[in-house]
Design a protein around this motif. Structure first.
Motif: not given
Length: 414
Positions: A24-36
């Motif tokens: 879940l985090a790998l397509v939400s929060g963590t991916l969000q951080a990557w894009l940030t």
């Protein structure tokens, strides 16, 4: 209560819950951080949460999981194993992409990973509902929530720490390897003592679960409560990573450590404490108390947003309180969903209820939060999340008699 946590049916849910929560985090929060870190605007990051649509729509194919059994590992574990293998492969492919030049492929693969993750959730939810005995459900809810949240923090907080050290590509490859290891837990998990008959036809698999559910008193109200109960929490956490990195000015590594160490400890404490407190409190009082604490904890992000210079200790305290209260609320919420499920149709009914819980996170909190921040600013946004939590609490109180009638041990198991 402490001994039931080590039941051969309860304890495996810790590891299986971890496997369920990891993607879940790998397509939400963590991916969000990557894009940030690549400089993407808040609006684009917020829209990326639509990749989580699979968690909302999973009830559409849940009857297929009920109807069709794979020719290995029983009715539920076969599906769990298949999705875990495909998730490991897909996460490895994600590690080979560059969001700054391949954003379309990142979106497509994120949707695919979310679909596989949601399918694993369907099978795991049905398995945990079927395998637990009546007196193990409160402990089972606490253990599976603990495992699920640890999985999310592992792929969220730890992933950001790893990314600061070895880069995003190696981080996603590491998460793929961890997911591959989770197949061992599925292979070792026990089968339910009572083997339930699969629906004789696809029509039966689709029609019977929903007919049975909607025939109950207060069925529609319970569906709306499922949507509203954690809505304020969803809004507060939707862009929390972006807030901590971009607005509060913390480093990627600091945010990762805070989530990994402080958040992990608070989540475990909240989930296990919630499971223990549910026995004397009962389902309704636990939902009400934990829901209030869940809403109040959002004030922590508001307070952090109005500080001219925030310390890492204050960030740790805010994350700790949010995870503690979130663990309490999620444990009670999962117990409510398990109480509402007829075990004869556990896959379809659990999928419907848990998918509804994702409606607010996917279609409201994710897409709207970025525009709310841009229009009102961070302090007003976090204050609004407390108000957003109130309708769910009011509805919970209004339908308290329906919830009090729910008996975790007496739902017809067919």
């Amino acid at each position: 209560m402490s001994f039931v946590y080590f039941s051969p049916r309860v304890f495996p849910l810790l590891v299986l819950g971890f496997a369920s929560g990891l993607p879940l985090a790998l397509v939400s929060g963590t991916l969000q951080a990557w894009l940030t870190t690549t400089g993407s605007p808040e609006e684009q990051i917020g829209l990326l949460t639509l990749a989580g649509s699979a968690y909302t729509l999973k009830f559409l194919w849940a009857p297929l999981i009920d109807r069709y059994c794979l020719p290995f590992l029983g009715r539920r574990r076969g599906w769990m194993l298949l999705t875990q293998v495909l998730l490991a492969i897909s996460l490895l492919l994600m590690s080979r992409l560059d969001p700054s030049t391949q954003l379309g492929l990142v979106f497509a693969l994120a949707f695919w990973i979310a679909f596989l993750s949601a399918t694993q959730d369907i099978a795991f939810d049905a398995y945990s509902t079927d395998v637990l005995q009546a007196d193990e459900r409160a402990a089972g809810a606490a253990v599976r929530v603990t495992g699920y949240r640890i999985g999310m923090i592992m792929s969220g907080g730890l992933a950001m720490v790893l990314a600061a050290q070895v880069g995003w590509e190696n981080t996603y490859a590491t998460m793929a390897a961890i997911m591959a290891l989770m197949t061992l837990a599925t292979l070792k998990a026990p089968e339910p003592e009572v083997q339930r008959r699969a629906p004789r036809s696809l029509y039966e698999a689709v029609q019977a679960p929903f007919t049975e559910f909607f025939s109950r008193r207060g069925a529609l109200a319970m569906l709306l409560l499922i949507v509203l109960y954690k809505l304020g929490d969803s809004f507060a956490s939707a862009l929390s990573t972006t807030f901590l990195l971009r607005e509060a000015g913390f480093s990627l590594e600091a945010v990762g450590y805070a989530n990994k160490v402080v958040g992990l400890a608070a989540t475990i404490l909240g989930a296990l404490l919630g499971g223990a407190l549910m026995v004397p409190l009962g389902l309704y009082r636990a939902l009400l108390l934990f829901g209030v604490l869940q809403a109040v904890s959002n004030f922590g992000y508001w307070y952090l947003s109005i500080q001219p210079e925030s310390s890492i200790w204050l960030m740790g305290a805010v994350i700790s309180i949010e995870n503690l209260c979130g663990g309490l609320g999620t444990t009670a919420f999962v117990a409510l969903v398990m109480a509402l499920c007829n075990q004869s149709y556990s896959a379809a009914q659990f999928a419907l209820l848990s998918a509804l819980s994702a409606v607010g996170r996917t279609y409201l909190a994710g897409p709207l939060s970025g525009y709310m921040v841009k229009s009102f600013g961070w302090p007003s946004f976090f204050l609004s999340t407390v108000l957003i939590a109130l309708p769910g609490l009011v509805m919970l109180w209004h339908y308290r008699s329906v919830i009090r009638d729910l008996d975790l041990g007496t739902r017809d198991s067919g």
